[in-house]
Design an enzyme around this catalytic site. Structure first.
Site, PDB file in Angstrom:
ATOM      1  CD  GLN A 255      40.749  79.841  50.044  1.00  0.00           C
ATOM      2  OE1 GLN A 255      41.646  79.023  50.679  1.00  0.00           O
ATOM      3  NE2 GLN A 255      39.653  78.820  50.856  1.00  0.00           N
ATOM      4  CG  HIS A 258      42.561  79.383  54.506  1.00  0.00           C
ATOM      5  ND1 HIS A 258      42.363  77.399  55.332  1.00  0.00           N
ATOM      6  CD2 HIS A 258      41.560  78.719  54.027  1.00  0.00           C
ATOM      7  CE1 HIS A 258      41.880  76.534  54.723  1.00  0.00           C
ATOM      8  NE2 HIS A 258      41.414  77.805  53.793  1.00  0.00           N
ATOM      9  CG  ASP A 356      39.082  74.529  49.947  1.00  0.00           C
ATOM     10  OD1 ASP A 356      40.408  74.443  49.490  1.00  0.00           O
ATOM     11  OD2 ASP A 356      39.041  75.954  50.616  1.00  0.00           O
ATOM     12  CG  HIS A 415      81.630  54.419  30.532  1.00  0.00           C
ATOM     13  ND1 HIS A 415      82.570  54.475  31.536  1.00  0.00           N
ATOM     14  CD2 HIS A 415      80.064  54.507  30.789  1.00  0.00           C
ATOM     15  CE1 HIS A 415      81.902  55.293  32.395  1.00  0.00           C
ATOM     16  NE2 HIS A 415      80.449  55.114  31.988  1.00  0.00           N
TER      17      HIS A 415
HETATM   18  N1  LIG Z   1      48.344  75.227  50.348  1.00  0.00           N
HETATM   19  C1  LIG Z   1      48.101  74.427  50.689  1.00  0.00           C
HETATM   20  O1  LIG Z   1      47.809  74.129  50.309  1.00  0.00           O
HETATM   21  C2  LIG Z   1      47.108  75.099  52.038  1.00  0.00           C
HETATM   22  C3  LIG Z   1      45.769  74.479  52.294  1.00  0.00           C
HETATM   23  C4  LIG Z   1      45.608  74.418  53.718  1.00  0.00           C
HETATM   24  C5  LIG Z   1      46.208  75.226  54.281  1.00  0.00           C
HETATM   25  N2  LIG Z   1      46.829  76.059  54.121  1.00  0.00           N
HETATM   26  C6  LIG Z   1      47.860  76.935  55.005  1.00  0.00           C
HETATM   27  O2  LIG Z   1      47.783  76.840  55.976  1.00  0.00           O
HETATM   28  C7  LIG Z   1      48.286  78.119  56.943  1.00  0.00           C
HETATM   29  C8  LIG Z   1      47.823  76.783  58.132  1.00  0.00           C
HETATM   30  O3  LIG Z   1      48.539  77.565  59.057  1.00  0.00           O
HETATM   31  P1  LIG Z   1      48.392  77.357  61.202  1.00  0.00           P
HETATM   32  O4  LIG Z   1      48.823  78.344  61.590  1.00  0.00           O
HETATM   33  O5  LIG Z   1      46.345  77.161  60.903  1.00  0.00           O
HETATM   34  O6  LIG Z   1      48.576  76.078  61.351  1.00  0.00           O
HETATM   35  P2  LIG Z   1      49.748  75.341  61.017  1.00  0.00           P
HETATM   36  O7  LIG Z   1      49.862  73.218  61.790  1.00  0.00           O
HETATM   37  O8  LIG Z   1      50.587  75.623  59.206  1.00  0.00           O
HETATM   38  O9  LIG Z   1      51.038  75.610  61.739  1.00  0.00           O
HETATM   39  C9  LIG Z   1      51.090  76.102  63.677  1.00  0.00           C
HETATM   40  C10 LIG Z   1      52.316  75.653  63.978  1.00  0.00           C
HETATM   41  O10 LIG Z   1      53.306  76.764  63.582  1.00  0.00           O
HETATM   42  C11 LIG Z   1      54.041  76.498  65.194  1.00  0.00           C
HETATM   43  N3  LIG Z   1      54.099  77.977  65.167  1.00  0.00           N
HETATM   44  C12 LIG Z   1      52.777  78.751  65.114  1.00  0.00           C
HETATM   45  N4  LIG Z   1      53.991  80.284  65.776  1.00  0.00           N
HETATM   46  C13 LIG Z   1      55.270  79.601  65.523  1.00  0.00           C
HETATM   47  C14 LIG Z   1      56.120  80.854  66.600  1.00  0.00           C
HETATM   48  N5  LIG Z   1      56.327  82.195  66.363  1.00  0.00           N
HETATM   49  N6  LIG Z   1      57.728  80.571  65.928  1.00  0.00           N
HETATM   50  C15 LIG Z   1      57.584  78.801  65.730  1.00  0.00           C
HETATM   51  N7  LIG Z   1      56.563  78.120  65.477  1.00  0.00           N
HETATM   52  C16 LIG Z   1      55.183  78.328  65.418  1.00  0.00           C
HETATM   53  C17 LIG Z   1      53.802  76.005  65.546  1.00  0.00           C
HETATM   54  O11 LIG Z   1      53.939  74.809  66.023  1.00  0.00           O
HETATM   55  C18 LIG Z   1      52.509  75.392  65.511  1.00  0.00           C
HETATM   56  O12 LIG Z   1      52.279  74.238  65.700  1.00  0.00           O
HETATM   57  C19 LIG Z   1      47.462  78.833  56.840  1.00  0.00           C
HETATM   58  O13 LIG Z   1      48.202  79.949  56.121  1.00  0.00           O
HETATM   59  C20 LIG Z   1      46.339  78.150  55.692  1.00  0.00           C
HETATM   60  O14 LIG Z   1      46.333  79.177  54.920  1.00  0.00           O
HETATM   61  C21 LIG Z   1      47.575  75.659  52.780  1.00  0.00           C
HETATM   62  N1  LIG Z   2      42.099  76.166  51.066  1.00  0.00           N
HETATM   63  C1  LIG Z   2      42.966  75.619  52.017  1.00  0.00           C
HETATM   64  C2  LIG Z   2      44.018  75.225  50.431  1.00  0.00           C
HETATM   65  O1  LIG Z   2      44.618  76.586  50.181  1.00  0.00           O
HETATM   66  C3  LIG Z   2      42.586  73.599  51.967  1.00  0.00           C
HETATM   67  C4  LIG Z   2      42.016  73.963  53.085  1.00  0.00           C
HETATM   68  C5  LIG Z   2      41.611  72.952  53.755  1.00  0.00           C
HETATM   69  N2  LIG Z   2      40.135  73.388  54.512  1.00  0.00           N
HETATM   70  C6  LIG Z   2      39.707  74.689  54.080  1.00  0.00           C
HETATM   71  N3  LIG Z   2      40.287  74.841  53.263  1.00  0.00           N
HETATM   72 ZN   LIG Z   3      40.047  76.733  51.598  1.00  0.00          ZN
END
Ligand SMILES: NC(=O)c1ccc[n+]([C@@H]2O[C@H](COP(=O)([O-])OP(=O)(O)OC[C@H]3O[C@@H](n4cnc5c(N)ncnc54)[C@H](O)[C@@H]3O)[C@@H](O)[C@H]2O)c1
Ligand SMILES: N[C@H](CO)Cc1c[nH]c[nH+]1
Ligand SMILES: [Zn+2]
Length: 429
Positions: A255, A258, A356, A415
């Site tokens: 995690q 990520h 996941d 009513h």
């Molecule tokens: N809670 C859950 O269920 C779960 C599941 C999967 C992933 N996640 C989380 O999702 C997140 C994925 O993040 P990611 O960044 O890889 O992808 P993302 O797709 O969430 O974000 C990418 C986007 O962020 C925007 N961005 C980046 N920098 C920016 C800025 N300075 N200003 C404005 N917009 C900006 C851009 O438009 C870009 O397309 C991770 O934090 C991961 O931990 C959570």
């Molecule tokens: N752990 C993420 C949810 O917090 C989900 C994910 C997608 N791929 C790998 N991990």
């Molecule tokens: Zn994950």
């Protein structure tokens, strides 16, 4: 990792804090993008894609041809793995289908409740630093089972203007037809207002970074429902001496990799466990391709030693982790007392990665303590419950006088009249 041994309860508030986000700038950025998308539509969408994703596009729409090409680029092994995962996710979510409930509450008064799929749903698939095609399965499969009519998928393009082929393959595999290469705040704003190319939806689902999460919260203020705040990933492992340190660390790092704002917590009962975990952490971290990201997340992460089981349980419920791995001998004691967690993983052989990808549970889960009040995504999230009632002549005679009294007491004569007229009609006919 920050180490805390036998902390006082007064320190728990500090220990449960997630990494701080720049809220002020974030809100201003979200508002700016929302206003531009509302007034300028696709033109603003493409400009923000250029600004935030460094991709210069003439359209956000992904064509059939692009999906066909992508399909050829995905290996058979990966297609088979996606098929296995989809089967398990489908089985677990199909089993969540609610039954129609019907009750005759009084003679001649029949009430029933039916669940119907939300008509138009938007699913956000993160793609900033890793192409999370598994999220396509987690959102599109339940949407289909729930009977949603339209599924709109948005995911950010890389700087080459392309979307990872596995995302497109998973989308087609799960039956999604409307796919757009747009990410971040601009994607959420587009699904909130609708643009020339992207349809407005009724509810937006999906995880994302702090920009996506803040944008979803803005969308919900503008009348579009959202699943929940599903932000930076987090994990809490509760480990006693029966937990294998190498396994514990592999889960923590899964995690941590990520994003730099992810947080992982390891609660141990004996401070002698700490050294083995720290040593494992150094070894495993050094070998990770996403070492730099994980390292940053580890700086925000904690090993906490709490010797007493009840205190451990209370701390974990206070933290309300997105993912909770339970690796202890007295498993039942801990399981009985789970109150706040997105998803729970039990024993040495249940890695968080299983949830996941392929065990069948949903990986879109509440973060940042929201597991205190929100469920993770499940079939119910894609459905609304509609209630129905049908009242016969006998039924209105049975409950009518009570309605008349209550309406009069609320001083709502119209009513009352709606019942009185019917009762008089029945008396005179
Ligand atoms: N809670 C859950 O269920 C779960 C599941 C999967 C992933 N996640 C989380 O999702 C997140 C994925 O993040 P990611 O960044 O890889 O992808 P993302 O797709 O969430 O974000 C990418 C986007 O962020 C925007 N961005 C980046 N920098 C920016 C800025 N300075 N200003 C404005 N917009 C900006 C851009 O438009 C870009 O397309 C991770 O934090 C991961 O931990 C959570
Ligand atoms: N752990 C993420 C949810 O917090 C989900 C994910 C997608 N791929 C790998 N991990
Ligand atoms: Zn994950």
């Amino acid at each position: 990792m920050i180490v805390s041994i036998n902390p006082n309860k007064s320190d728990w508030k500090e220990l449960i804090q997630r990494p701080a986000l720049e809220q002020q700038n974030l809100q201003a950025t979200v508002d700016g993008v929302f206003n531009a998308i509302r007034s300028k539509g696709d033109q603003a969408l493409l400009a923000y894609t250029e600004q935030f994703d460094k991709a210069s596009l003439s359209s956000s729409v992904i064509s059939e041809k692009e999906v066909n090409t992508a399909e050829k680029l995905v290996s058979q092994e990966l297609k088979d793995a996606i098929t296995l995962a989809a089967t398990n996710i489908g089985a677990f979510h199909a089993a969540q289908k609610p039954n129609r409930i019907e009750v005759e509450t009084a003679p001649g008064v029949v009430c029933w409740q039916e669940a119907k799929g939300i008509q138009k749903v938007g699913i956000y698939i993160p793609g900033g630093t890793a192409p999370l095609f598994s999220t396509v399965l987690m959102l599109a499969i339940p949407a289909k089972i729930a009977g949603c009519d339209e599924i709109v998928l948005c995911t950010p393009p890389g700087s080459d203007g392309r979307v990872n082929p596995a995302i497109l393959f998973a989308a087609r595999f799960a039956g999604v037809k409307q796919i757009f290469k747009v990410g971040g705040i601009q994607a959420i704003a587009a699904m909130t207002f609708g643009t020339e190319s992207i349809p407005k939806v009724d509810k937006i689902f999906g995880p994302g970074n702090q920009y996506v999460t803040a944008a979803k919260q803005r969308a919900s203020q503008l009348g579009v429902a959202i699943d929940m705040p599903a932000g930076p990933s987090e994990l809490l492992v509760m480990a006693d001496e029966t937990a294998i340190p190498a396994f514990v660390v592999s889960d923590l790092l899964s995690q941590a990799e990520h994003g730099i704002d992810s947080q992982v917590i390891c609660v141990v009962k004996n401070k002698n466990q700490i050294q083995a975990i720290q040593e494992e952490l150094e070894t495993q971290l050094a070998a990770l391709p996403r070492k730099e990201i994980a390292e940053k997340a580890i700086e925000n992460s904690k090993i906490i030693c709490i010797p007493n089981d009840q205190d451990c349980v209370d701390f974990i419920n206070e933290y309300a982790p997105e993912h909770y791995i339970l690796c202890v001998q007295n498993e039942d004691f801990y399981l009985d007392q789970v109150r706040n967690a997105g998803s729970v993983f039990i024993g040495n052989y249940t890695p968080e990665s299983a949830g996941d990808y392929a065990s069948g549970t949903n990986h879109t889960l509440p973060t940042n303590g929201y597991a205190k009040s929100y469920s993770g995504v499940n079939l119910d999230a894609f459905m609304k419950k509609i209630t129905f009632q049908k009242i016969t002549e006998q039924g209105i005679q049975n409950i009518g006088p009570a309605i008349e009294h209550m309406a009069a007491a609320e001083q709502l004569q119209a009513h009352k009249n709606a019942v009185t007229l019917r009762l008089e009609y029945l008396t005179n006919s």
